[in-house]
Structure formats: C-alpha cells, structure tokens
Design a protein around this motif. Sequence first.
Motif, mmCIF file in Angstrom:
data_model
loop_
_atom_site.group_PDB
_atom_site.id
_atom_site.type_symbol
_atom_site.label_atom_id
_atom_site.label_comp_id
_atom_site.label_asym_id
_atom_site.label_seq_id
_atom_site.Cartn_x
_atom_site.Cartn_y
_atom_site.Cartn_z
ATOM 1 N N MET A 1 -33.252 -7.895 18.437
ATOM 2 C CA MET A 1 -32.633 -8.805 17.503
ATOM 3 C C MET A 1 -33.700 -9.311 16.518
ATOM 4 S SD MET A 1 -29.601 -8.642 18.436
ATOM 5 C CE MET A 1 -28.237 -9.687 18.677
ATOM 6 N N TYR A 2 -33.279 -9.525 15.287
ATOM 7 C CA TYR A 2 -34.200 -9.903 14.225
ATOM 8 C C TYR A 2 -33.791 -11.236 13.616
ATOM 9 C CZ TYR A 2 -35.260 -4.936 14.530
ATOM 10 O OH TYR A 2 -35.608 -3.681 14.973
ATOM 11 N N ASN A 3 -34.776 -12.077 13.299
ATOM 12 C CA ASN A 3 -34.559 -13.331 12.585
ATOM 13 C C ASN A 3 -35.196 -13.207 11.212
ATOM 14 O OD1 ASN A 3 -33.247 -14.657 14.729
ATOM 15 N ND2 ASN A 3 -35.201 -15.121 15.661
ATOM 16 N N LYS A 4 -34.387 -13.416 10.177
ATOM 17 C CA LYS A 4 -34.855 -13.296 8.801
ATOM 18 C C LYS A 4 -34.493 -14.565 8.041
ATOM 19 C CE LYS A 4 -35.832 -8.746 8.803
ATOM 20 N NZ LYS A 4 -37.135 -8.223 8.493
ATOM 21 N N VAL A 5 -35.281 -14.874 7.034
ATOM 22 C CA VAL A 5 -35.009 -15.997 6.147
ATOM 23 C C VAL A 5 -34.932 -15.445 4.730
ATOM 24 C CG1 VAL A 5 -35.862 -18.208 5.265
ATOM 25 C CG2 VAL A 5 -36.255 -17.587 7.657
ATOM 26 N N PHE A 6 -33.911 -15.888 3.973
ATOM 27 C CA PHE A 6 -33.813 -15.505 2.571
ATOM 28 C C PHE A 6 -34.270 -16.686 1.728
ATOM 29 C CE2 PHE A 6 -31.920 -15.500 -1.589
ATOM 30 C CZ PHE A 6 -32.200 -14.213 -2.022
ATOM 31 N N ILE A 126 -24.731 -16.182 12.997
ATOM 32 C CA ILE A 126 -25.561 -15.169 12.336
ATOM 33 C C ILE A 126 -26.250 -15.690 11.083
ATOM 34 C CG2 ILE A 126 -24.377 -13.136 13.241
ATOM 35 C CD1 ILE A 126 -22.894 -13.015 10.518
ATOM 36 N N VAL A 127 -25.674 -16.713 10.428
ATOM 37 C CA VAL A 127 -26.283 -17.241 9.202
ATOM 38 C C VAL A 127 -26.135 -18.753 9.194
ATOM 39 C CG1 VAL A 127 -26.311 -17.227 6.676
ATOM 40 C CG2 VAL A 127 -25.659 -15.160 7.903
ATOM 41 N N ASN A 128 -27.220 -19.408 8.835
ATOM 42 C CA ASN A 128 -27.233 -20.850 8.624
ATOM 43 C C ASN A 128 -27.715 -21.063 7.192
ATOM 44 O OD1 ASN A 128 -27.629 -23.584 8.603
ATOM 45 N ND2 ASN A 128 -29.189 -23.600 10.195
ATOM 46 N N TYR A 129 -26.798 -21.490 6.310
ATOM 47 C CA TYR A 129 -27.151 -21.761 4.918
ATOM 48 C C TYR A 129 -27.457 -23.249 4.790
ATOM 49 C CZ TYR A 129 -26.573 -22.740 -0.056
ATOM 50 O OH TYR A 129 -26.750 -23.192 -1.341
ATOM 51 N N ILE A 130 -28.672 -23.571 4.389
ATOM 52 C CA ILE A 130 -29.095 -24.958 4.195
ATOM 53 C C ILE A 130 -29.100 -25.194 2.690
ATOM 54 C CG2 ILE A 130 -30.873 -26.673 4.667
ATOM 55 C CD1 ILE A 130 -31.838 -24.760 6.950
ATOM 56 N N ASN A 131 -28.047 -25.851 2.191
ATOM 57 C CA ASN A 131 -27.871 -25.921 0.735
ATOM 58 C C ASN A 131 -28.943 -26.730 0.033
ATOM 59 O OD1 ASN A 131 -26.982 -28.479 1.442
ATOM 60 N ND2 ASN A 131 -25.116 -28.383 0.243
ATOM 61 N N HIS A 132 -29.427 -27.802 0.622
ATOM 62 C CA HIS A 132 -30.435 -28.620 -0.056
ATOM 63 C C HIS A 132 -31.818 -27.983 -0.028
ATOM 64 C CE1 HIS A 132 -30.397 -29.922 4.145
ATOM 65 N NE2 HIS A 132 -31.680 -30.169 3.976
ATOM 66 N N GLU A 133 -31.987 -26.923 0.757
ATOM 67 C CA GLU A 133 -33.261 -26.191 0.806
ATOM 68 C C GLU A 133 -33.179 -24.845 0.088
ATOM 69 O OE1 GLU A 133 -36.159 -27.117 2.016
ATOM 70 O OE2 GLU A 133 -35.535 -28.989 2.945
ATOM 71 N N ASP A 134 -31.979 -24.468 -0.390
ATOM 72 C CA ASP A 134 -31.791 -23.145 -0.999
ATOM 73 C C ASP A 134 -32.297 -22.042 -0.078
ATOM 74 O OD1 ASP A 134 -30.492 -23.375 -3.550
ATOM 75 O OD2 ASP A 134 -32.271 -24.431 -4.257
ATOM 76 N N MET A 135 -31.900 -22.113 1.180
ATOM 77 C CA MET A 135 -32.417 -21.217 2.204
ATOM 78 C C MET A 135 -31.278 -20.700 3.069
ATOM 79 S SD MET A 135 -34.976 -22.343 5.314
ATOM 80 C CE MET A 135 -36.284 -22.823 4.198
ATOM 81 N N PHE A 138 -31.002 -16.044 8.739
ATOM 82 C CA PHE A 138 -30.227 -15.005 9.412
ATOM 83 C C PHE A 138 -30.759 -14.901 10.830
ATOM 84 C CE2 PHE A 138 -29.583 -14.336 5.005
ATOM 85 C CZ PHE A 138 -28.318 -13.793 4.881
ATOM 86 N N ILE A 139 -29.875 -15.087 11.800
ATOM 87 C CA ILE A 139 -30.282 -15.309 13.186
ATOM 88 C C ILE A 139 -29.841 -14.149 14.073
ATOM 89 C CG2 ILE A 139 -30.048 -16.906 15.135
ATOM 90 C CD1 ILE A 139 -29.171 -18.941 12.751
ATOM 91 N N SER A 159 -36.820 -10.719 -1.005
ATOM 92 C CA SER A 159 -36.821 -12.166 -0.749
ATOM 93 C C SER A 159 -36.508 -12.501 0.700
ATOM 94 C CB SER A 159 -35.814 -12.857 -1.672
ATOM 95 O OG SER A 159 -36.277 -12.802 -3.011
ATOM 96 N N PHE A 160 -36.352 -11.479 1.537
ATOM 97 C CA PHE A 160 -36.167 -11.686 2.976
ATOM 98 C C PHE A 160 -37.520 -11.620 3.657
ATOM 99 C CE2 PHE A 160 -31.832 -10.653 2.003
ATOM 100 C CZ PHE A 160 -31.100 -11.343 2.956
ATOM 101 N N ILE A 161 -37.706 -12.473 4.620
ATOM 102 C CA ILE A 161 -38.965 -12.517 5.347
ATOM 103 C C ILE A 161 -38.652 -12.797 6.817
ATOM 104 C CG2 ILE A 161 -39.284 -14.968 4.864
ATOM 105 C CD1 ILE A 161 -42.294 -14.444 4.712
ATOM 106 N N ASP A 162 -39.472 -12.261 7.694
ATOM 107 C CA ASP A 162 -39.318 -12.589 9.112
ATOM 108 C C ASP A 162 -39.645 -14.060 9.304
ATOM 109 O OD1 ASP A 162 -38.632 -10.010 9.971
ATOM 110 O OD2 ASP A 162 -40.733 -9.418 10.109
ATOM 111 N N SER A 163 -38.877 -14.715 10.134
ATOM 112 C CA SER A 163 -39.090 -16.142 10.389
ATOM 113 C C SER A 163 -40.514 -16.429 10.852
ATOM 114 C CB SER A 163 -38.094 -16.642 11.439
ATOM 115 O OG SER A 163 -36.778 -16.486 10.987
ATOM 116 N N VAL A 164 -41.051 -15.571 11.674
ATOM 117 C CA VAL A 164 -42.410 -15.760 12.198
ATOM 118 C C VAL A 164 -43.434 -15.754 11.060
ATOM 119 C CG1 VAL A 164 -44.173 -14.713 13.681
ATOM 120 C CG2 VAL A 164 -41.784 -14.762 14.422
ATOM 121 N N THR A 165 -43.247 -14.887 10.080
ATOM 122 C CA THR A 165 -44.166 -14.805 8.940
ATOM 123 C C THR A 165 -44.115 -16.081 8.109
ATOM 124 O OG1 THR A 165 -43.848 -12.412 8.888
ATOM 125 C CG2 THR A 165 -44.798 -13.426 6.925
ATOM 126 N N LEU A 166 -42.918 -16.621 7.918
ATOM 127 C CA LEU A 166 -42.787 -17.861 7.153
ATOM 128 C C LEU A 166 -43.468 -19.021 7.884
ATOM 129 C CD1 LEU A 166 -41.658 -19.279 4.671
ATOM 130 C CD2 LEU A 166 -39.572 -19.726 5.985
#
Length: 176
Positions: A1-6, A126-135, A138-139, A159-166
């Motif tokens: 399973m992969y965790n990504k952040v846009f 699968i997705v948590n959109y945080i509107n005030h963070e523009d983020m 993807f879980i 613009s996708f990055i692994d959560s660990v990298t962020l």
Amino acid sequence: MYNKVFLNNLDLSGPNYPSYDSITEEIWQNLLINLVFKVADSFAFMGVSKKADLFPDGLIYFDNWTLETINLVEVDDDIVCKFRLNQNCKSKLLEYGFAVHSFKSKRFNNYYEFDQLYFFSGERLIVNYINHEDMLNFIELSEDEVKLIENLEPNLRNSFIDSVTLIAAYESRRQT
C-alpha cells in the motif's frame, strides 16, 4: 500500500522549501475525474455526522444536492456520515467554488462547511482533502490506484510525493 500527498507545483528545494501553490479549478477537476472518481464510491465532510448538519441556520447551499446517506464511520477521531458518491454529488464536487467556499448565512459570517473532505472506496479511506491547506492525502493506495497517478498529466503526476519524503523535507527544514 502506498501513501501519497498531492501538493500543486511542489518545490523541495530553495529557501522556502517545501513550498507549493494553491489548487486551481482545472487541477481540482482533473484530479477528481481522472483519479478520485475512478476509485471512490462515497464521501464525507469533517464534523458532519448527519445530513441535517449541512443545513445550519440560513444556509441553503446543499438544498439541491442528492445526498444518499450510507452509514457513520470514524475518521481522525471524528464520527462522520458517509454519502454515496452519485452523479449529482460528483457534479457538485466538480464545482471548485465548493471546495474553497465561504458561505454567508443569517447566523454565520464566512461560514465554512468543512475543513476536510473524505473519499472512500468501500470501507477504506482513500483521500483526505484538507481545503485550507490545498492538500490531498492519498492513503494506502493499491498498485492499481498508483498506476492511475502515473497516467495523469506530467504537471499533476510530478506534484505527488510519498508522505515519508514530505515529512523528511519538513524535518530537514527544521534542522537548518
């Protein structure tokens, strides 16, 4: 399973790293159509545990939504009401003004309906959109879901990055 952040136009170098831009309407629609809507079947709003929560005093924004309640689920220490991601809701969610909205009502000034929007595939968040963070987080994506990311336009895919990298970028920034 992969965790990504846009994060739009993510920059992991330079004096203000990590930095990123806000999400435009075009990007919001592209991500929903080409990724989120392909895997999600339901959604929920942070802090909304019943349909009536969407209609505080004087707020009629959700009057023309076809909201089909599925069940209650726990997300991030919050009990939220899941709604079916039907065609009506998809069309409403594609209106980017919805994603960054600020409503006026008789009781509330600059009322924000939600701070986060959740998308589910079955019981899996699968997705948590945080509107005030523009983020968009993807879980626990499957390999097939990650392939959908790889098929996006290069400017979005990059613009996708692994959560660990962020997390590592933020830690590195704190140490400098």
